[in-house]
Design a protein around this motif. Structure first.
Motif, PDB file in Angstrom:
ATOM      1  N   ASP A 137      14.240   2.033   2.550  1.00 24.71           N
ATOM      2  CA  ASP A 137      13.840   2.672   3.801  1.00 24.71           C
ATOM      3  C   ASP A 137      12.509   2.131   4.299  1.00 24.71           C
ATOM      4  N   GLU A 138      12.006   2.753   5.373  1.00 19.87           N
ATOM      5  CA  GLU A 138      10.824   2.204   6.072  1.00 19.87           C
ATOM      6  C   GLU A 138       9.536   2.359   5.279  1.00 19.87           C
ATOM      7  N   THR A 139       9.562   3.051   4.156  1.00 17.53           N
ATOM      8  CA  THR A 139       8.357   3.174   3.331  1.00 17.53           C
ATOM      9  C   THR A 139       8.172   1.970   2.415  1.00 17.53           C
ATOM     10  N   THR A 140       9.157   1.096   2.366  1.00 14.13           N
ATOM     11  CA  THR A 140       9.124  -0.031   1.433  1.00 14.13           C
ATOM     12  C   THR A 140       8.419  -1.237   2.035  1.00 14.13           C
ATOM     13  N   CYS A 141       7.546  -1.822   1.261  1.00 13.23           N
ATOM     14  CA  CYS A 141       6.899  -3.073   1.646  1.00 13.23           C
ATOM     15  C   CYS A 141       7.811  -4.232   1.263  1.00 13.23           C
ATOM     16  N   VAL A 142       8.237  -5.002   2.245  1.00 12.66           N
ATOM     17  CA  VAL A 142       9.135  -6.127   1.993  1.00 12.66           C
ATOM     18  C   VAL A 142       8.476  -7.149   1.076  1.00 12.66           C
ATOM     19  N   VAL A 143       7.195  -7.419   1.322  1.00 15.14           N
ATOM     20  CA  VAL A 143       6.480  -8.420   0.522  1.00 15.14           C
ATOM     21  C   VAL A 143       6.447  -7.993  -0.942  1.00 15.14           C
TER      22      VAL A 143
END
Length: 456
Positions: free
Chosen positions: A335-341
């Motif tokens: 979800d949007e809380t996750t840092c892709v990097v």
């Protein structure tokens, strides 16, 4: 949790459920026993197979359209057909149960709940390729599964489904369960064969291919657990029944592993071609108050996709057209809380750790990818590092002995494609924008809470 669904051609939600196949009685008491398996038409497919000519059996599986469930989706019957006949050499079947792909968790539950489906499939496959010795290469850490599999093999020997003159057919078959030592690289079929022979697990240079010179330099078929376990149902219920599910080029049923920030993670058994939107609709969606940001269709070694791809058919052609791979159908949802990097860094660290070191592009390339990704995550990176990342990944992709190098490059390429701005924010903000302790990027940004997943 299991699910099978009939998909209409408009991409709408399924209107009716179909009975699960591989997982139909996972929730029953002692589902792993021979007695339970027999109550659900166990070993009936084997009886029908033994009444056929081996070559006709191979053709039948080929006509069913069954594709390998281990990642590449290669036609199973065609793989069997590659085994040379009349060569005077022993033939071997090796089942790859070294499930190690991050996010993938279908074969281990299958073996734990219904091991006899695999054993029956092994006997059918060995009859088809004229093999008298089969091996199951199981990931060694899963000791409870190992014990249950040993017990299922004992039951099969005792009942006459393994051993000499199986069901009076004249077929003799020995089945060996081998526990690996936990190396991800041994999921690659030729590295698995080297490990099975007692050597260090490293990929072989091909040709020769395993079908010509595999285990002990003899013709060998290497198949995934789910691929072989799917065969008995095809023989028992017919190829037309099998092709009535799924899509034209990707027929049949399969297990989807749904994990991550979802309300109800688990195994969902449905026809190939179902979409992630449909799976989420029927499983409760993302965790309450959050939205999908990115996901993997086949584990961490497949290029990641975004919420724009929710309606991509989850079959080999549909996912391929979207720029990724169906792989092992490991649907990791973030979800949007996750840092892709951060996520890509952890995956890259895994591939660097699991690289066998045999070939230079993968050995050196994954090491330097990790160094760059760690700097970027910590806010120590520079804009030039993004092009450097792409360049190193390109020097690995397609240039290593096996697909581990491609798997390491895939998250890099795809995350830079869809989330380059997030990489840049780590650089300009001197840290991760999702962690206030590491960054000043969001100090004056009114959208800070939204990026951190806080509901307005």
């Amino acid at each position: 949790m299991t699910l099978a669904a009939e998909i209409d051609h408009n991409g709408t939600s399924p209107e009716k459920l179909l009975a699960p196949v591989l997982s139909t009685f996972w929730d029953q008491p002692e589902s792993w026993t021979l007695e339970t398996y027999r109550r659900h038409e166990g070993y009936e497919g084997l009886r029908k197979a033994l009444a056929m000519d081996p070559d006709d059996l191979i053709a039948y599986v080929k006509e069913s359209g069954l594709r390998g469930r281990g990642g590449a989706g290669f036609p199973t019957g065609m793989k069997w057909q590659f085994i040379p006949q009349g060569d005077g050499k022993p033939h071997y079947l090796v089942v790859n149960a070294d499930e190690s792909e991050p996010g993938t968790c279908k074969d281990i539950p299958l073996l734990f709940a219904n091991p006899h489906s695999l054993i029956e499939g092994i006997v059918i496959a060995c009859y088809a390729i004229r093999s008298s010795h089969a091996f199951i290469y199981l990931r060694g850490e899963v000791v409870p599964v190992l014990r249950r599999l040993h017990e299922a093999v004992r039951e099969a020997y005792e009942a006459g489904y393994l051993g000499t003159n199986i069901l009076g057919s004249g077929l003799d078959l020995e089945l060996t369960v081998h526990a690996g030592a936990g190396a991800y690289i041994c999921g690659e079929e030729t590295a698995l064969l080297d490990s099975l022979e007692g050597r260090r697990g490293q990929p072989r240079l091909r040709p020769p291919f395993p079908a010509v010179a595999g285990l002990y330099a003899c013709p060998t078929v290497v198949n995934n657990v789910e691929s072989i376990a799917s065969v008995p149902a095809i023989l028992n219920k017919g190829k037309d029944w099998f092709t009535s599910m799924g899509s034209e080029k990707s027929p049949g049923f399969t297990l989807y592993s749904l994990s991550g920030h979802v309300a109800s993670p688990g195994q969902y058994e449905g026809p190939l071609g179902i979409t992630l939107r449909q799976l989420l609709d029927m499983s409760g969606g993302m965790r309450p108050g959050h939205r999908l940001k990115f996901w993997t269709p086949g584990g961490s070694s497949t290029p990641l996709l975004t919420d724009e791809h929710l309606d991509v058919p989850l079959d080999y052609e549909g996912v391929g057209a979207a720029g990724s791979m169906l792989g092992t159908k490991a649907l990791q949802c973030f979800d949007e809380t996750t840092c892709v990097v951060r996520a890509v860094t952890r995956w890259t660290e895994f591939y660097a750790h699991e690289s066998c070191g045999k070939c230079t592009p993968c050995r050196e390339g994954t090491y330097w990818l990790v160094q760059l990704m760690r700097d970027l995550e910590a806010g120590r990176g520079e804009m030039s590092d993004l092009d450097k990342l792409n360049d190193i990944a390109d020097n690995i992709n397609g240039k290593s002995f096996c697909a581990l190098g491609d798997g390491a490059a895939a998250p890099i390429f795809s995350s830079l494609k869809y989330f380059r701005e997030e990489y840049e924010q780590h650089i300009t903000g001197k840290g991760c924008p999702f962690d206030p302790a590491k960054s000043t990027a969001w100090a004056d940004d009114k959208t800070a809470h939204a990026h951190r997943g806080v509901n307005a």
